[in-house]
Design a protein around this motif. Structure first.
Motif, PDB file in Angstrom:
ATOM      1  N   ASP A   1       3.933  -0.926  13.106  1.00  0.00           N
ATOM      2  CA  ASP A   1       3.338  -0.628  11.797  1.00  0.00           C
ATOM      3  C   ASP A   1       1.915  -0.102  11.943  1.00  0.00           C
ATOM      4  O   ASP A   1       1.527   0.878  11.300  1.00  0.00           O
ATOM      5  CB  ASP A   1       3.297  -1.895  10.927  1.00  0.00           C
ATOM      6  N   HIS A   2       1.127  -0.758  12.806  1.00  0.00           N
ATOM      7  CA  HIS A   2      -0.264  -0.366  12.982  1.00  0.00           C
ATOM      8  C   HIS A   2      -0.380   0.969  13.696  1.00  0.00           C
ATOM      9  O   HIS A   2      -1.239   1.788  13.378  1.00  0.00           O
ATOM     10  CB  HIS A   2      -1.009  -1.441  13.763  1.00  0.00           C
TER      11      HIS A   2
ATOM     12  N   ARG B   1       0.806  -1.214   0.000  1.00  0.00           N
ATOM     13  CA  ARG B   1       0.000   0.000   0.000  1.00  0.00           C
ATOM     14  C   ARG B   1       0.840   1.265   0.000  1.00  0.00           C
ATOM     15  O   ARG B   1       0.358   2.340   0.271  1.00  0.00           O
ATOM     16  CB  ARG B   1      -0.907   0.004   1.232  1.00  0.00           C
TER      17      ARG B   1
ATOM     18  N   ARG C   1       0.379   3.949  11.482  1.00  0.00           N
ATOM     19  CA  ARG C   1      -0.583   4.103  10.416  1.00  0.00           C
ATOM     20  C   ARG C   1      -1.933   4.590  10.925  1.00  0.00           C
ATOM     21  O   ARG C   1      -2.752   5.113  10.180  1.00  0.00           O
ATOM     22  CB  ARG C   1      -0.771   2.772   9.680  1.00  0.00           C
TER      23      ARG C   1
ATOM     24  N   GLY D   1       4.538   7.247   8.302  1.00  0.00           N
ATOM     25  CA  GLY D   1       4.148   7.891   9.539  1.00  0.00           C
ATOM     26  C   GLY D   1       5.306   8.005  10.512  1.00  0.00           C
ATOM     27  O   GLY D   1       6.219   7.166  10.533  1.00  0.00           O
TER      28      GLY D   1
ATOM     29  N   ILE E   1       5.323   3.084   4.449  1.00  0.00           N
ATOM     30  CA  ILE E   1       4.753   3.529   5.716  1.00  0.00           C
ATOM     31  C   ILE E   1       5.575   4.712   6.191  1.00  0.00           C
ATOM     32  O   ILE E   1       6.660   4.551   6.747  1.00  0.00           O
ATOM     33  CB  ILE E   1       4.770   2.391   6.753  1.00  0.00           C
TER      34      ILE E   1
END
Length: 403
Positions: free
Chosen positions: A398-399, A205, A402, A210, A208
């Protein structure tokens, strides 16, 4: 800075992967730990005093922190493997030229270059294992953590015997580790021919991007690493003096510190599997901080009961270090995030850790009390317990970045 387009890498065989991790792990610490036992001879050879000893003691965490910040940007350009190879070539040159120094400033500069490989390797090897380890990641992290402790302990233990009794023998002792470093350079050069440019690709996607500061887990892991490293460097550099002030003989104090460090090998073997399979991890990791606090309090309140007992308690509390290393891939899903997390946790952690010996030195000079130092260290153990408990929660960075 643009990232070169990676070519399709060739698969790495299990034997080559294990050999790569083993050779790099064993060689990440000797450049730093081989200096301490020879400190008096080195400083006297250059006609220096206490300031020079303090500078050389603080140099590893400072270099690990400062150069470590360059690891991710450099690996975007050169790839993970390419950066490790290039940095170890520079480190080998620094290690081999350092013993020939006749001026202290030159010795310090070459020491900094000698620590370049470890500084970048500290950050990049966990990400490399995450990228290339596949189903062997836990086993490879176990091997990596164990060889870190093995290499550091071996270099410290062999430093004086290798120097012998001749004047200037410390130069030959330090030179050996530059020659040994040629082994991982050769092995990783072979790996590079297979991996090519292997900086982790962005997830499906998109990258990452963030900020890691949005991740409570990343912040807690940074604090955990900093507090544990602060304790470790203080133990290596200042704990012998503190123990001597408490009435322990200098020889006994050296043995006790070696026992504390020796437990790190056990932690390196055990903790990656514990993280992967054992429930209740927050209590386990938080407990390491409590054990640090208990060990220091034991030395304060019951110094004559059994210093060896408190050394073992502190050694088991030191499992926090291999735990923090193993959590870098365990708390991330994407190898890219692993690289970024390692590039934040270790450099910042090492820079903060460098404050430990400085603070302890100030406390000793201001109060003359070893008990005050131990109370300070016990307080850092309680903070380590809090950070460790948070890191032990099953959360993915990661979560969090995001979200």
């Amino acid at each position: 800075m643009t990232t070169p387009t990676p070519r399709r890498p060739r698969l790495l065989g299990p034997l080559l992967v294990v050999l790569a991790v083993f050779t790099v792990g064993v060689n990440l610490r000797p450049g730093a730990t081989s200096v301490g036992p020879l400190m008096t001879d080195i400083v006297d050879a250059f006609g220096q005093g206490a300031f020079a000893s303090g500078l050389l003691t603080a140099l590893p965490p400072l270099i690990f922190g400062g150069f470590g910040l360059l690891a991710v940007p450099l690996s975007r350009r050169l790839g993970l493997t390419g950066t490790i190879v290039a940095s170890f070539v520079v480190a080998a040159l620094g290690l081999m030229l350092r013993p020939a120094s006749e001026v202290f400033a030159v010795f310090v500069v070459l020491s900094a270059l000698a620590l370049l490989g470890p500084a970048l390797g500290n950050v990049l090897v966990p990400a490399w294992i995450k990228l290339h380890g596949g189903t062997r990641t836990v086993g490879l992290m176990t091997l990596y953590s164990a060889t870190l402790a093995l290499g550091g302990s071996a270099a410290s233990a062999l430093a004086v015997p290798l120097a012998g009794s001749e004047a200037g023998g410390w130069r030959d002792s330090l030179l050996l580790w530059g020659m040994v470093l040629a082994v991982p350079v050769v092995v990783w050069t072979v790996v590079l021919t297979r991996t090519g440019h292997d900086f982790p690709p962005p997830p499906a996607r998109g990258e990452i991007g963030g900020s890691l500061l949005r991740s409570p887990t990343a912040i807690a892991l940074t604090l955990m690493f900093a507090l544990q490293s602060l304790n470790a460097y203080t133990q290596f550099g200042m704990l012998p003096q503190v123990l001597t002030d408490l009435g322990v003989t200098p020889a006994r104090a050296g043995v006790l510190v070696a026992v504390v460090a020796g437990w790190g090998l056990v932690g390196g073997i055990v903790m990656p599997t514990v993280i992967a399979k054992v429930p209740g991890l927050p209590w386990i990791v938080g407990g390491f901080g409590l054990l640090n606090a208990i060990g220091y309090l034991g030395l304060i309140l019951f110094p004559t009961v059994s210093p060896m007992l408190w050394a073992c308690v502190l050694g088991i509390g030191g499992f926090a270090f291999p735990t923090a290393i193993a959590l870098l891939p365990a708390r991330t899903r994407s190898p890219l995030v692993t690289a970024r997390l390692s590039g934040m946790v270790q450099p910042i952690g090492y820079l903060l850790a460098a404050l430990g010996p400085i603070i302890v030195g100030v406390l000793l000079e201001a109060t003359g009390s070893s008990a005050v130092v131990l109370w300070f260290l016990a307080g850092t153990g309680l903070l380590l317990a809090v950070a460790g408990f948070r890191v032990g929660l099953p959360r993915l960075v990661d979560h969090e970045i995001r979200a």
